[in-house]
Design an enzyme around this catalytic site. Structure first.
Site, PDB file in Angstrom:
ATOM      1  N   HIS A 242     -26.774  54.263  51.379  1.00 34.62           N
ATOM      2  CA  HIS A 242     -27.179  52.876  51.657  1.00 34.62           C
ATOM      3  C   HIS A 242     -27.935  52.790  52.988  1.00 34.62           C
ATOM      4  O   HIS A 242     -29.041  52.252  53.048  1.00 34.62           O
ATOM      5  CB  HIS A 242     -25.929  51.986  51.672  1.00 34.62           C
ATOM      6  CG  HIS A 242     -26.195  50.554  51.977  1.00 34.62           C
ATOM      7  ND1 HIS A 242     -26.295  49.600  50.992  1.00 34.62           N
ATOM      8  CD2 HIS A 242     -26.389  49.898  53.147  1.00 34.62           C
ATOM      9  CE1 HIS A 242     -26.538  48.429  51.548  1.00 34.62           C
ATOM     10  NE2 HIS A 242     -26.592  48.581  52.864  1.00 34.62           N
ATOM     11  N   GLU A 243     -27.332  53.329  54.032  1.00 33.38           N
ATOM     12  CA  GLU A 243     -27.970  53.217  55.352  1.00 33.38           C
ATOM     13  C   GLU A 243     -29.278  54.004  55.370  1.00 33.38           C
ATOM     14  O   GLU A 243     -30.271  53.553  55.942  1.00 33.38           O
ATOM     15  CB  GLU A 243     -27.035  53.705  56.460  1.00 33.38           C
ATOM     16  CG  GLU A 243     -25.665  53.019  56.513  1.00 33.38           C
ATOM     17  CD  GLU A 243     -25.704  51.503  56.454  1.00 33.38           C
ATOM     18  OE1 GLU A 243     -26.691  50.902  56.937  1.00 33.38           O
ATOM     19  OE2 GLU A 243     -24.744  50.909  55.911  1.00 33.38           O
TER      20      GLU A 243
ATOM     21  N   ALA B 161     -21.284  50.345  58.425  1.00 33.76           N
ATOM     22  CA  ALA B 161     -22.271  51.184  59.093  1.00 33.76           C
ATOM     23  C   ALA B 161     -23.529  50.381  59.351  1.00 33.76           C
ATOM     24  O   ALA B 161     -23.681  49.274  58.825  1.00 33.76           O
ATOM     25  CB  ALA B 161     -22.609  52.403  58.240  1.00 33.76           C
TER      26      ALA B 161
HETATM   27  N1  TRP Z   1     -26.883  46.143  57.995  1.00 31.90           N
HETATM   28  C1  TRP Z   1     -25.574  46.696  57.881  1.00 31.90           C
HETATM   29  C2  TRP Z   1     -25.496  47.241  56.474  1.00 31.90           C
HETATM   30  O1  TRP Z   1     -25.554  46.998  55.516  1.00 31.90           O
HETATM   31  C3  TRP Z   1     -24.487  45.701  58.025  1.00 31.90           C
HETATM   32  C4  TRP Z   1     -23.889  45.607  59.378  1.00 31.90           C
HETATM   33  C5  TRP Z   1     -23.385  46.602  60.096  1.00 31.90           C
HETATM   34  C6  TRP Z   1     -23.659  44.462  60.118  1.00 31.90           C
HETATM   35  N2  TRP Z   1     -22.865  46.120  61.260  1.00 31.90           N
HETATM   36  C7  TRP Z   1     -23.014  44.807  61.287  1.00 31.90           C
HETATM   37  C8  TRP Z   1     -23.932  43.142  59.909  1.00 31.90           C
HETATM   38  C9  TRP Z   1     -22.623  43.894  62.237  1.00 31.90           C
HETATM   39  C10 TRP Z   1     -23.562  42.219  60.858  1.00 31.90           C
HETATM   40  C11 TRP Z   1     -22.917  42.594  62.008  1.00 31.90           C
HETATM   41  O2  TRP Z   1     -25.625  48.013  55.918  1.00 31.90           O
HETATM   42 ZN    ZN Z   2     -27.132  47.208  54.247  1.00 33.71          ZN
END
Ligand code: TRP
Ligand code: ZN
Length: 879
Positions: free
Chosen positions: A294-295, A259
């Site tokens: 988390h998100e 996500a």
């Molecule tokens: N920031 C996202 C998470 O932790 C991680 C993520 C989602 C991501 N989609 C991605 C990272 C695509 C790299 C590419 O929770």
């Molecule tokens: Zn994250």
């Protein structure tokens, strides 16, 4: 528009070379005229010189864009365009940039930038996807407010922030919070909303929505409850309130990861948010609750405070994982959560940290940042914060976090900033602690003990490093002194030949000979390469319980007798170490079965049985106790003990052991099944999930004796997916699943997420000799949509989890994976590269297997036009 030269000669980016961007952005206006094959993106951006940056050319990132028109302050220009972006001359002061570009979402199979999933437009910009949408300084330290206009006939048009205005065929959104481009998001589709609302602690109403494709409305309720719980929890535990009028979640079927925390518009892999009792397992529900949290938590740790550059990724990810773990521990069982996390770190992070892909929690260089969304950055990153929490205590931790939010709100921050708030809030010097961020590899801690009863002249004096003078006083009336001496060592890792000692918080407790705890959990702070700690005032030689609660992400190396482990299994008050004592006994027993042809360890099985019979222990905990070490874990242990692991022998030993357990506990199993019975309507709460986990473990053993009869009965009667999957798994393992697999397929063929389970299970539970053939059969199935990452992972990811099946001696497992990765790389480099890590444990195995793995990797490497993502992964594994 692929740049072949750039792909074959990938550039390396270094942390040490960080330079700020030469301009600041005040304001971004974007207009999207959506069309699957030719979307027009109009950008209007206000740039102003950045007084803190060195002189530089004006360069904007941009990939796979067709520039239609560019203008500065209204005057059309003709910039120089490369495969990576655009360069042009700009005026000295502030200026207005305008650009019109064309992109093709329907040709975007990489699922990065703007793409289509089942006719729905959606975006994924982290880490560097925004540059596939328009020309922009696509780096996290450039933050701006965004106004977005979407033009499309699709009924639902979403972007970040608050809705501003809308009409027939258009909608406008405004996000008042400055953000980096990686948090930009846009969604347009024929979607339905599951609405709700939340009132913040200060009384502000927030409209909440989960948007899904028609037909999925009945799978939103649980995710919504998780969202509201997360919002409340972050207020109560961290004092963090939500900061927009709306919070939207969208479920997307085609997604590379779990996500994404886009400001006010989280986008989820549908597998990580959609759930109903009929279609999702207890494990899915627990995972969804954690990912939604988390998100949401990223809104403060990631969005309001973001990262200066991608080397600081753990600043947001390690911290946010730590926060979501705290949340799950509060919502469910804290000990069970801790054990699950430790299992995951040992199964995924340790192999990474001890192999060719080892890198620090804060890496210092990369070719492709997408390859660094790893277990090390996320999970070890969270462990580092967990250690900080342990060292400064809950109060110090909260003070430091408050200071962090206060001091850095609106910043693009660094690990240095994070550690400084802890130093300032607690007065602690974290210079040495910082090594956890820069040193890669898993520290190994060895322990020796010394007992001085105090009755005679001191004979062999303990080896002292920095033993504390009078020692730690134990509340007994004796005069014995007990000394624990620890040494730490981290083996060389790629790019780091020698390692300095780290700060290791070692939580210990002491038990006296009758099993009573004489020293409750005490945190020892190890800072030297070798260090002793003395415990004084003991009446008898104690039994130590070391690394309680998995207090540091280290390998604990200690020669412990079976009797002592069995004693801890019976008496330890620390639930983690009690579980770990059993796990260690199981491991040693399996190693003896494999290397010496020994039978299973009777004393351990007796001890385990006593735990299983103890109905004061919760069901989830007892279910965990029934699980043994994984085959991959055994391979690692053998390798470390100088034995080349034979995957088939490991498989045989684990099978023998399970069979022995089943036979030995014929009478116990029905009793456990009765205790685990759930009489209430289905709810995915901790208590019910624990019971079903226990009854599932029981069913798995029983099916070894009854030819699958109980499993077939459970399958026929199942009213939820947890029971249905447990039964189907047992039937597949018993080789009796033919009818059930067809029935399952007929029942669920229109539910993509359920069919992922059907595909995955057959490969994961196949006997090793059939795993590759199963993959071949399933990849020929009409519903094997290999372009969908969930479906691809269901089959190929499950193969890599079938240890002996993947590591077949003839290399057929390696070959079939390599063939599919070569095929997928053209379409989706990110998912391809991630799956290459299946080969990271190469050096454990015999020369024949190693050669076959190298050959498979060599074939991938030799592919024409191999992506930067995959090429970096394969060359790191081969080096
Ligand atoms: N920031 C996202 C998470 O932790 C991680 C993520 C989602 C991501 N989609 C991605 C990272 C695509 C790299 C590419 O929770
Ligand atoms: Zn994250």
């Amino acid at each position: 528009m692929k740049d072949a030269a750039a792909a074959s000669q990938p550039e390396t980016v270094y942390l040490a070379e960080y330079t700020p961007f030469g301009w600041q952005i005040e304001d971004v206006h974007l207009t999207f005229r959506l069309s699957p094959g030719a979307t027009r993106v109009f950008a209007r951006i206000q740039f102003a010189p950045n007084p803190d940056a060195p002189d530089q050319d004006f360069f904007l990132d941009g990939e796979e864009l067709t520039l239609i028109r560019a203008a500065i302050d209204g005057t059309e220009i003709t910039p120089e365009i490369t495969a990576k972006g655009l360069r042009c001359a700009v005026p000295e002061g502030r200026f207005q940039w305008e650009a019109e570009v064309e992109i093709a979402p329907d040709a975007n199979t990489a699922l990065e930038g703007l793409y289509l999933s089942n006719g729905m437009f959606c975006t994924q910009c982290e880490a560097q996807g925004f540059r596939k949408i328009t020309f922009y300084p696509d780096r996290p330290d450039v933050m701006a407010t965004f106004t977005v206009r979407i033009e499309s006939d699709l009924p639902v048009l979403l972007s970040n922030g608050n809705p501003k205005a809308s009409g027939d065929g258009w909608a406008e959104w405004h996000d008042p919070w400055p953000k980096p481009a990686y948090l930009f998001a846009l969604v347009a589709g024929d979607l339905v909303a599951h609405p709700d609302s939340f009132t913040t602690a200060s009384g502000k109403d927030v409209a909440l929505n989960i948007y899904v494709r028609p037909g999925d409305e009945d799978k939103c309720a649980f995710g919504m409850e998780a969202l509201k719980k997360s919002m409340r929890w972050d207020e109560e535990v961290y004092g963090r309130e939500y900061d927009l009028d709306v919070f939207n979640i969208v479920a997307v079927d085609d997604f590379n990861m779990g996500a994404m925390e886009n400001k006010g518009l989280n986008i989820f892999n549908s597998s990580c948010v959609l759930a109903s009792p009929e279609t999702a397992t207890d494990g899915n529900f627990e995972r969804i609750e954690a990912i939604v949290a988390h998100e949401y938590f990223h809104n403060w740790t990631g969005n309001r405070i973001t990262c200066r550059d991608w080397f600081q990724l753990c600043l947001k990810e390690g911290l946010t994982v730590f926060r979501d773990r705290q949340f799950t521990a509060d919502m469910r069982s804290a000990p069970v959560k801790r054990i699950e996390d430790a299992m995951m770190i040992r199964a995924r992070q340790f192999p990474e940290d001890q192999g060719p892909l080892s890198h620090p929690v804060r890496p210092e260089s990369f070719q492709e940042i997408n390859n660094f969304y790893t277990a090390t950055v996320y999970e070890k990153g969270a462990e580092v914060i967990s250690m900080l929490h342990l060292l400064v205590g809950e109060e110090g931790y909260r003070k430091a976090c408050d200071l962090y939010f206060d001091r850095h709100d609106g910043d693009a921050a660094t690990i240095e900033d994070w550690l400084k708030v802890f130093e300032d809030a607690t007065g602690r010097d974290l210079t040495q602690f910082k090594r956890w961020y820069s040193q890669s590899g898993t520290p190994r801690v060895t322990v020796s003990e010394h007992w001085d009863s105090g009755d005679g002249p001191e004979r062999d004096a303990p080896v002292t490093g920095a033993a504390s003078g009078d020692g730690i006083a134990v509340s007994e009336e004796g005069h014995g002194r007990y000394t624990l001496t620890f040494t730490q060592e981290t083996r060389p890792t790629p790019g780091q030949d020698s390692k300095a000692p780290q700060v290791i918080p070692i939580a210990v407790g002491l038990l006296n000979p009758n099993g009573d705890e004489v020293l409750p959990t005490t945190v020892l702070e190890m800072t030297e390469a070798k260090q002793s700690f003395v415990f004084a005032g003991l009446a008898a030689k104690p039994t130590p319980s070391i690394l309680r609660g998995f207090s540091a992400p280290v390998v604990l190396d200690r020669d412990v007798s079976r009797e002592e482990r069995a004693f801890l299994l019976a008496h330890d008050t620390d639930p983690f170490n009690r579980w770990d004592a059993s796990r260690a006994l199981a491991r040693d027993s399996l190693v003896a079965m494999i290397t010496e042809g020994a039978g299973p360890d009777e004393a351990w099985l007796d001890g385990l049985e006593r735990v299983l019979r103890d109905d004061r222990l919760d069901a989830a905990y007892r279910a965990l106790m029934m699980g043994g070490p994984t085959q991959s874990e055994l391979a690692q242990v053998l390798y470390e003990r100088g034995v080349t692991p034979d995957p088939d022998a490991i498989w045989d030993a684990t099978e023998t052991l399970r069979q022995v357990m089943a036979e030995r506990w014929v009478d116990l199993l029905p009793r456990l099944a009765a205790e685990a019975k759930v009489d209430a309507p289905y709810a995915p709460d901790a208590a019910q999930c624990g019971k079903r986990a226990l009854s599932g473990a029981v069913l798995a053993l029983q099916s070894r004796l009854d030819g699958g009869a109980a499993a077939q009965k459970q399958y026929d009667a199942a009213t939820n997916m947890t029971e249905q999957m447990q039964a189907l798994t047992a039937l597949v393992r018993a080789g009796k699943a033919g009818d059930a697999l067809s029935a399952f397929e007929a029942q669920w063929r229109h539910e993509r997420l359920v069919m992922d389970k059907w595909f995955g299970l057959q490969v994961a539970a196949a006997p090793p000799a059939d795993a590759v053939a199963t993959v071949q059969r399933l990849t020929a199935h009409a519903d094997f949509d290999w372009k969908n990452p969930n479906r691809f992972r269901a089959v190929m990811g499950s193969l890599t989890m079938n240890h002996a099946g993947f590591h077949r001696a003839d290399g057929a497992g390696y070959d079939v994976l390599a063939d599919w990765l070569i095929k997928l790389d053209d379409l989706n480099p990110q998912t391809t590269a991630r799956m290459c890590s299946a080969f990271q444990t190469l050096s454990r195995y015999d020369a024949g297997r190693q050669e076959k793995m190298r050959a498979a990797l060599g074939r991938i490497m030799a592919k024409d036009g191999l992506s930067r993502d995959t090429s970096e992964m394969v060359s790191r594994i081969l080096s």
